[in-house]
Design a protein around this motif. Structure first.
Motif, mmCIF file in Angstrom:
data_model
loop_
_atom_site.group_PDB
_atom_site.id
_atom_site.type_symbol
_atom_site.label_atom_id
_atom_site.label_comp_id
_atom_site.label_asym_id
_atom_site.label_seq_id
_atom_site.Cartn_x
_atom_site.Cartn_y
_atom_site.Cartn_z
ATOM 1 N N LEU A 99 5.857 -3.106 0.927
ATOM 2 C CA LEU A 99 5.377 -4.175 0.056
ATOM 3 C C LEU A 99 5.150 -5.477 0.837
ATOM 4 C CD1 LEU A 99 7.658 -3.545 -3.053
ATOM 5 C CD2 LEU A 99 5.221 -3.007 -2.816
ATOM 6 N N ALA A 100 6.015 -5.735 1.826
ATOM 7 C CA ALA A 100 5.815 -6.924 2.651
ATOM 8 C C ALA A 100 4.526 -6.812 3.459
ATOM 9 C CB ALA A 100 7.011 -7.127 3.578
ATOM 10 N N GLY A 101 4.273 -5.618 4.010
ATOM 11 C CA GLY A 101 3.017 -5.416 4.740
ATOM 12 C C GLY A 101 1.807 -5.554 3.841
ATOM 13 N N ALA A 102 1.905 -5.031 2.617
ATOM 14 C CA ALA A 102 0.797 -5.167 1.675
ATOM 15 C C ALA A 102 0.578 -6.631 1.294
ATOM 16 C CB ALA A 102 1.064 -4.332 0.422
ATOM 17 N N THR A 103 1.679 -7.381 1.137
ATOM 18 C CA THR A 103 1.554 -8.802 0.822
ATOM 19 C C THR A 103 0.861 -9.557 1.949
ATOM 20 O OG1 THR A 103 3.589 -8.692 -0.492
ATOM 21 C CG2 THR A 103 2.834 -10.878 0.181
ATOM 22 N N ALA A 104 1.264 -9.254 3.198
ATOM 23 C CA ALA A 104 0.649 -9.929 4.340
ATOM 24 C C ALA A 104 -0.824 -9.559 4.464
ATOM 25 C CB ALA A 104 1.394 -9.565 5.621
ATOM 26 N N PHE A 105 -1.153 -8.288 4.273
ATOM 27 C CA PHE A 105 -2.546 -7.853 4.437
ATOM 28 C C PHE A 105 -3.445 -8.459 3.368
ATOM 29 C CE2 PHE A 105 -6.015 -4.870 3.554
ATOM 30 C CZ PHE A 105 -6.617 -4.834 4.799
ATOM 31 N N LEU A 106 -2.997 -8.413 2.112
ATOM 32 C CA LEU A 106 -3.828 -8.951 1.033
ATOM 33 C C LEU A 106 -3.929 -10.467 1.086
ATOM 34 C CD1 LEU A 106 -2.804 -6.711 -2.005
ATOM 35 C CD2 LEU A 106 -4.924 -6.662 -0.683
ATOM 36 N N SER A 107 -2.956 -11.125 1.720
ATOM 37 C CA SER A 107 -3.034 -12.579 1.826
ATOM 38 C C SER A 107 -4.115 -13.022 2.801
ATOM 39 C CB SER A 107 -1.686 -13.158 2.264
ATOM 40 O OG SER A 107 -1.366 -12.739 3.584
ATOM 41 N N LEU A 108 -4.648 -12.083 3.610
ATOM 42 C CA LEU A 108 -5.764 -12.429 4.480
ATOM 43 C C LEU A 108 -6.992 -12.805 3.664
ATOM 44 C CD1 LEU A 108 -5.394 -9.651 7.196
ATOM 45 C CD2 LEU A 108 -4.839 -12.068 7.440
ATOM 46 N N VAL A 109 -7.087 -12.234 2.466
ATOM 47 C CA VAL A 109 -8.165 -12.587 1.551
ATOM 48 C C VAL A 109 -7.664 -13.729 0.673
ATOM 49 C CG1 VAL A 109 -9.685 -11.755 -0.278
ATOM 50 C CG2 VAL A 109 -8.976 -10.215 1.552
ATOM 51 N N PRO A 110 -8.425 -14.806 0.528
ATOM 52 C CA PRO A 110 -7.957 -15.912 -0.320
ATOM 53 C C PRO A 110 -7.600 -15.450 -1.723
ATOM 54 C CG PRO A 110 -9.898 -16.566 0.941
ATOM 55 C CD PRO A 110 -9.713 -15.096 1.174
ATOM 56 N N TYR A 111 -6.423 -15.861 -2.187
ATOM 57 C CA TYR A 111 -5.898 -15.553 -3.522
ATOM 58 C C TYR A 111 -5.617 -14.055 -3.704
ATOM 59 C CZ TYR A 111 -8.288 -20.027 -3.991
ATOM 60 O OH TYR A 111 -8.728 -21.305 -3.783
ATOM 61 N N GLY A 112 -5.425 -13.332 -2.604
ATOM 62 C CA GLY A 112 -5.119 -11.909 -2.722
ATOM 63 C C GLY A 112 -3.636 -11.602 -2.651
ATOM 64 N N GLY A 113 -2.835 -12.519 -2.099
ATOM 65 C CA GLY A 113 -1.413 -12.289 -1.955
ATOM 66 C C GLY A 113 -0.648 -12.077 -3.247
ATOM 67 N N PRO A 114 -0.934 -12.822 -4.340
ATOM 68 C CA PRO A 114 -0.157 -12.650 -5.573
ATOM 69 C C PRO A 114 -0.252 -11.270 -6.193
ATOM 70 C CG PRO A 114 -1.332 -14.737 -5.611
ATOM 71 C CD PRO A 114 -1.829 -13.985 -4.426
ATOM 72 N N LEU A 115 -1.235 -10.459 -5.809
ATOM 73 C CA LEU A 115 -1.365 -9.141 -6.427
ATOM 74 C C LEU A 115 -0.124 -8.289 -6.225
ATOM 75 C CD1 LEU A 115 -5.067 -8.290 -5.441
ATOM 76 C CD2 LEU A 115 -4.205 -9.107 -7.644
ATOM 77 N N VAL A 116 0.516 -8.400 -5.070
ATOM 78 C CA VAL A 116 1.676 -7.554 -4.767
ATOM 79 C C VAL A 116 2.904 -8.058 -5.496
ATOM 80 C CG1 VAL A 116 3.133 -6.617 -2.945
ATOM 81 C CG2 VAL A 116 0.692 -6.935 -2.541
ATOM 82 N N TRP A 117 3.229 -9.346 -5.338
ATOM 83 C CA TRP A 117 4.481 -9.792 -5.944
ATOM 84 C C TRP A 117 4.389 -9.845 -7.471
ATOM 85 C CZ3 TRP A 117 4.323 -14.303 -8.679
ATOM 86 C CH2 TRP A 117 3.379 -15.271 -8.337
#
Length: 384
Positions: free
Chosen positions: A243-261
């Protein structure tokens, strides 16, 4: 056609043909070369300092920097990817067992009996009217993922050798990009048929945009991954590393980080852990969200001079067009386009606006037509 024109046409046709052949020769190695160039660009300031420390010995500085990048960047990244892959396999196995064993029905019954079930009583009849069998849908999705993984297993095994070769080519090219990078960039700059000031402005815009996007995205991704991973681990959420890796990867796209948490918050609510869900929601909003809202604008700032909407779609479009490296190349290409548009505006559009007008005497040579009610104007012809 004059001899000079014929020579110019032949030269540029031959040059384009040879350049295309050069592209064909390197086409199979564009991936390793691109990643090596990206790493050399990121760590070039450190290489410059190291080269001064070793009194200008470029080969020694390039060897030390290449070794440092391998030990401090490539190896830890490979280790984290291995952990994420392992947890991905475990997650898939757990989901498959959860679906096939029928425990999904028990969870759905618990949801209906919980506080969340109050919402279910309102939207449930509408969902039942659609005749959606959620357990059957989950089972079919699990079987589809299983078939895909089984089909990809031989290809993954065959790609092990390709990965090793790509790693070797990347490291090999990285050394020479460190050592000869400035000369290569200077040679490319000298080939551009533009004025030196214009070439310098374009290359500076490209460098500023690429470094800003890369640094801002990397720092934001690391910060959100670490903050999210700590929260997942502290709250006892399974597969915290994945989940931490998914959070970091999706945060590369603007506003993509909140999808995981936000997904983790929903998971905690489903299993009835409302206190932990509230903590995760607060930490995601204040901690993880602050990293995206503060670090990215602080690092990138106004250096890109690209509107947010173009930056967003530039990252997504670059990812689709060029792969992972396109996340950084997409905004850089847009920045170069903006630079060329400004050059066109300064060199051509402005020049068109200042096009010389006829002199006033030429206009005054012809008398204006008489106004209504005025006597006609007599024009002397010099004859009597």
């Amino acid at each position: 056609m004059r001899r000079e024109q014929l020579f110019a046409v032949f030269f540029f046709l031959a040059f384009c043909f040879l350049f295309y052949q050069f592209y064909l020769i390197l086409s199979d190695f564009l991936g390793p070369l691109s990643y090596a160039a990206l790493l050399a660009f990121i760590f070039h300031p450190l290489y410059e300092r190291l080269r001064r420390l070793v009194h200008g010995r470029e080969a020694l500085a390039a060897s030390i920097m290449t070794t440092a990048v391998i030990l401090l960047v490539i190896v830890p990244t490979f280790y984290l990817l291995t952990l994420i892959t392992t947890q991905s396999v475990s997650l898939y196995a757990d989901v498959s067992d959860f679906v096939t064993s029928g425990r999904i029905h028990d969870v759905m019954d618990q949801m209906r009996a919980s506080r969340v079930g109050q919402l279910w009583t309102q939207i449930g009849p509408g969902i039942d009217a659609l005749k959606i069998d959620i357990p059957d849908f989950a089972l079919r999705a699990s079987q589809t993922v299983s078939a895909f993984l089984v089909a990809q297993a031989p290809a993954a095994a065959a790609n092990v050798l390709g990965f090793v070769l790509s790693f070797f080519f990347t490291v090999f090219a990285l050394f020479f990009f460190f050592r000869d990078g400035e000369r290569l960039v200077g040679a490319v700059r000298n080939l551009i048929p533009m004025e030196m000031a214009t070439k310098t402005a374009v290359m500076r815009r490209f460098s500023d945009t690429l470094s800003a996007v890369m640094l801002g995205s990397a720092v934001t991704a690391i910060a959100q991954g670490v903050l999210g991973g700590l929260a997942y681990w502290a709250l006892g959420v399974p597969f915290a590393v994945l989940l931490a890796g998914a959070t970091a990867f999706l945060s590369l796209v603007p506003y993509g980080g909140p999808l995981v948490w936000l997904g983790v918050v929903a998971y905690l609510v489903i299993i009835g852990e409302y206190g932990r869900a509230a903590i995760m929601l607060a930490w995601g909003t204040i901690g993880i969200g602050t990293a995206d809202n503060v670090i990215r604008p602080l690092v990138i700032g106004g250096r890109t001079e690209i509107p947010t909407v173009f930056l967003f779609f530039g990252i997504l479009g670059g990812l689709q067009a060029y792969g992972f490296i396109g996340m950084f190349l997409g905004p850089a290409v847009i920045a170069i386009l903006v630079a060329f548009a400004r050059i066109f505006e300064e060199q051509y559009a402005t020049a068109a606006d200042t096009y010389p007008v006829p002199p006033a005497t030429a206009v005054d040579a012809y008398p204006a037509p008489p106004a209504r009610g005025d006597p006609p104007v007599e024009v002397s012809t010099g004859r009597r």
